[in-house]
Design a protein around this motif. Structure first.
Motif, PDB file in Angstrom:
ATOM      1  N   LYS A  79     -14.122-103.136 -54.943  1.00  0.00           N
ATOM      2  CA  LYS A  79     -14.310-102.259 -56.093  1.00  0.00           C
ATOM      3  C   LYS A  79     -14.707-103.088 -57.302  1.00  0.00           C
ATOM      4  N   GLN A  80     -15.792-102.673 -57.944  1.00  0.00           N
ATOM      5  CA  GLN A  80     -16.209-103.225 -59.226  1.00  0.00           C
ATOM      6  C   GLN A  80     -16.677-102.043 -60.067  1.00  0.00           C
ATOM      7  N   GLY A  81     -16.053-101.831 -61.206  1.00  0.00           N
ATOM      8  CA  GLY A  81     -16.383-100.665 -62.029  1.00  0.00           C
ATOM      9  C   GLY A  81     -16.128 -99.389 -61.247  1.00  0.00           C
ATOM     10  N   ASN A  82     -17.086 -98.457 -61.304  1.00  0.00           N
ATOM     11  CA  ASN A  82     -16.971 -97.197 -60.567  1.00  0.00           C
ATOM     12  C   ASN A  82     -17.438 -97.305 -59.122  1.00  0.00           C
ATOM     13  N   ASP A  83     -17.926 -98.473 -58.733  1.00  0.00           N
ATOM     14  CA  ASP A  83     -18.438 -98.671 -57.375  1.00  0.00           C
ATOM     15  C   ASP A  83     -17.295 -99.061 -56.448  1.00  0.00           C
ATOM     16  N   VAL A  84     -17.060 -98.225 -55.431  1.00  0.00           N
ATOM     17  CA  VAL A  84     -15.935 -98.434 -54.526  1.00  0.00           C
ATOM     18  C   VAL A  84     -16.443 -98.449 -53.083  1.00  0.00           C
ATOM     19  N   GLY A  85     -15.945 -99.380 -52.307  1.00  0.00           N
ATOM     20  CA  GLY A  85     -16.286 -99.482 -50.897  1.00  0.00           C
ATOM     21  C   GLY A  85     -16.543-100.927 -50.523  1.00  0.00           C
ATOM     22  N   GLU A  86     -16.472-101.195 -49.232  1.00  0.00           N
ATOM     23  CA  GLU A  86     -16.629-102.562 -48.742  1.00  0.00           C
ATOM     24  C   GLU A  86     -17.974-103.176 -49.132  1.00  0.00           C
ATOM     25  N   LYS A  87     -19.000-102.359 -49.263  1.00  0.00           N
ATOM     26  CA  LYS A  87     -20.309-102.923 -49.619  1.00  0.00           C
ATOM     27  C   LYS A  87     -20.347-103.452 -51.053  1.00  0.00           C
ATOM     28  N   TYR A  88     -19.322-103.109 -51.857  1.00  0.00           N
ATOM     29  CA  TYR A  88     -19.245-103.589 -53.237  1.00  0.00           C
ATOM     30  C   TYR A  88     -18.264-104.749 -53.391  1.00  0.00           C
TER      31      TYR A  88
END
Length: 167
Positions: A79-88
């Motif tokens: 998770k970085q900012g509003n981006d959530v998921g393993e790809k982030y």
């Protein structure tokens, strides 16, 4: 020239920040360490990343890692900012064993310094792994925030162009 791959959340912001750093000659967004060799497949374990070619006579790998730590939360998993998921996820990838050893040692020093400063004992969760697979993203994702500066970015604007040369 040397090549390193950084993941730090959405690839658009990481590229927009990194491409202006002294010593960074070229950047390209893509996918790192996924199972397939195509951008046309569904999520396959990849991380969004920025491939950077840099001149080590101008900027060290350790300094590039310091820059990465300016724009990520090194304690946040997937998770970085509003981006959530393993790809982030956050990570550093290379084909060069020396890069990986330097990165691990430098991150350990950064972790100790951050913990001493904040009086905590938190674990930095930036992965450092050999590069097993890299796929460049489609052209619509290359230099996205340069072309569309109002698109979403998890990196605060005050940081995003901190190192951009005034022209």
């Amino acid at each position: 020239m040397e090549t390193i791959y950084f993941s730090g959340g959405c690839l658009w912001g990481v590229q927009e920040f990194m491409k202006y750093l002294p010593g960074v000659e070229r950047t390209q967004v893509g996918r790192v360490n996924g199972a397939t060799h195509s951008t046309k497949t569904a999520y396959d374990g990849y991380g969004e990343c920025v491939k950077m070619e840099f001149n080590p006579a101008i900027v060290s790998l350790e300094t590039l890692i310091d820059y990465l730590f300016e724009i990520i939360d090194p304690y946040s998993i997937n998770k970085q900012g509003n981006d959530v998921g393993e790809k982030y996820r956050t990570g550093i990838y290379s084909k060069e064993t020396n890069h990986l050893l330097k990165a691990k040692c430098h991150i350990e020093r950064l972790e100790n310094a951050l913990n001493d400063k904040n009086k905590t004992r938190k674990k930095v969760v930036v992965e450092v792994l050999p590069l097993t697979n890299y796929i460049p993203s489609d052209n619509e994702h290359q230099d996205r925030l340069t072309l569309f500066p109002d698109d979403y970015c998890h990196i605060p604007l005050r940081l995003l162009h901190k190192y951009k040369k005034k022209t």
